[in-house]
Write an enzyme that holds these catalytic residues in place. Sequence first.
Site, PDB file in Angstrom:
ATOM      1  N   HIS A  18       0.847  -1.206   0.000  1.00 57.61           N
ATOM      2  CA  HIS A  18       0.000   0.000   0.000  1.00 57.61           C
ATOM      3  C   HIS A  18       0.879   1.252   0.000  1.00 57.61           C
ATOM      4  O   HIS A  18       0.628   2.198  -0.757  1.00 57.61           O
ATOM      5  CB  HIS A  18      -0.897   0.038   1.245  1.00 57.61           C
ATOM      6  CG  HIS A  18      -1.907  -1.051   1.315  1.00 57.61           C
ATOM      7  ND1 HIS A  18      -2.093  -1.806   2.456  1.00 57.61           N
ATOM      8  CD2 HIS A  18      -2.807  -1.515   0.411  1.00 57.61           C
ATOM      9  CE1 HIS A  18      -3.064  -2.681   2.245  1.00 57.61           C
ATOM     10  NE2 HIS A  18      -3.500  -2.536   1.005  1.00 57.61           N
ATOM     11  N   LYS A  42     -15.306  -8.028   4.805  1.00 58.49           N
ATOM     12  CA  LYS A  42     -14.160  -8.435   5.611  1.00 58.49           C
ATOM     13  C   LYS A  42     -14.401  -8.137   7.085  1.00 58.49           C
ATOM     14  O   LYS A  42     -15.050  -7.159   7.434  1.00 58.49           O
ATOM     15  CB  LYS A  42     -12.896  -7.675   5.170  1.00 58.49           C
ATOM     16  CG  LYS A  42     -12.409  -8.013   3.781  1.00 58.49           C
ATOM     17  CD  LYS A  42     -11.148  -7.250   3.461  1.00 58.49           C
ATOM     18  CE  LYS A  42     -10.631  -7.545   2.073  1.00 58.49           C
ATOM     19  NZ  LYS A  42      -9.426  -6.762   1.762  1.00 58.49           N
ATOM     20  N   SER A 130      -3.389  -8.087   2.514  1.00 60.53           N
ATOM     21  CA  SER A 130      -3.626  -7.963   3.955  1.00 60.53           C
ATOM     22  C   SER A 130      -4.228  -9.248   4.498  1.00 60.53           C
ATOM     23  O   SER A 130      -3.855  -9.720   5.581  1.00 60.53           O
ATOM     24  CB  SER A 130      -4.543  -6.775   4.240  1.00 60.53           C
ATOM     25  OG  SER A 130      -3.898  -5.572   3.923  1.00 60.53           O
TER      26      SER A 130
END
Length: 164
Positions: A18, A42, A130
Site C-alpha cells: 500500500h 471483511k 492484507s
Amino acid sequence: MKKIALFPGSFDPFTNGHLETIERGAKIFDEVIVGVFVNTNKKSFFTAQERTEQIEKTIAHLENVRVVSQETDLTVTAAKKLGANFLLRGIRSVKDYEYEKDIQAMNHHLAPEIETVFLLASPEYNHISSSLLKEVLHFGGDVRNYFPPAVYQEIVKKRDSYEK
C-alpha cells in the site's frame, strides 16, 4: 486544475505494498488522499481510527498525502466530496485486474468525470495481501518485512493482547 487522487481501501492492515502505491502516486498527482473505507465483506483486525492513525504515521514524510476515514459513502461519492478527479488503485495480479476492472466500470457509470488510474505492484509486493498476511500472522509466521514498522508494532501489540 489540480490532479487529486483518492486511494481508497480498507488497509486492514496497511502494508508496504500500500505504501509503495501511495509513494508512487504522490509523484504523479498534486495530492493523494488515502481513504480508509469499510469493506463489508471483511472482518476488521484494526478499527478505522487505528488504521487511520497508523497510515498517518507511515506517510508523514509525504507532503502531498493526507488520510481520511469514511464509512458511509460510495467511493465515487467520497471522491466528489473530497474534490478528487482520479481514483488510484494498485494491481498485483490478473485476479486483481479482473476485480478492479468491474469496479472501475461501475465507478465510471456512476461518475464518468472521475478517472481510475492503475499502478502495477512491484514484484516484491505482488504476492501479498492484507488477508494473506493476517492468516500467516495468525499461525505465527514472520511477516514483519511486509509492514511499515509503526504498523507492525501495532500488529504485535494487538496479537499479544489476544493471546493473554
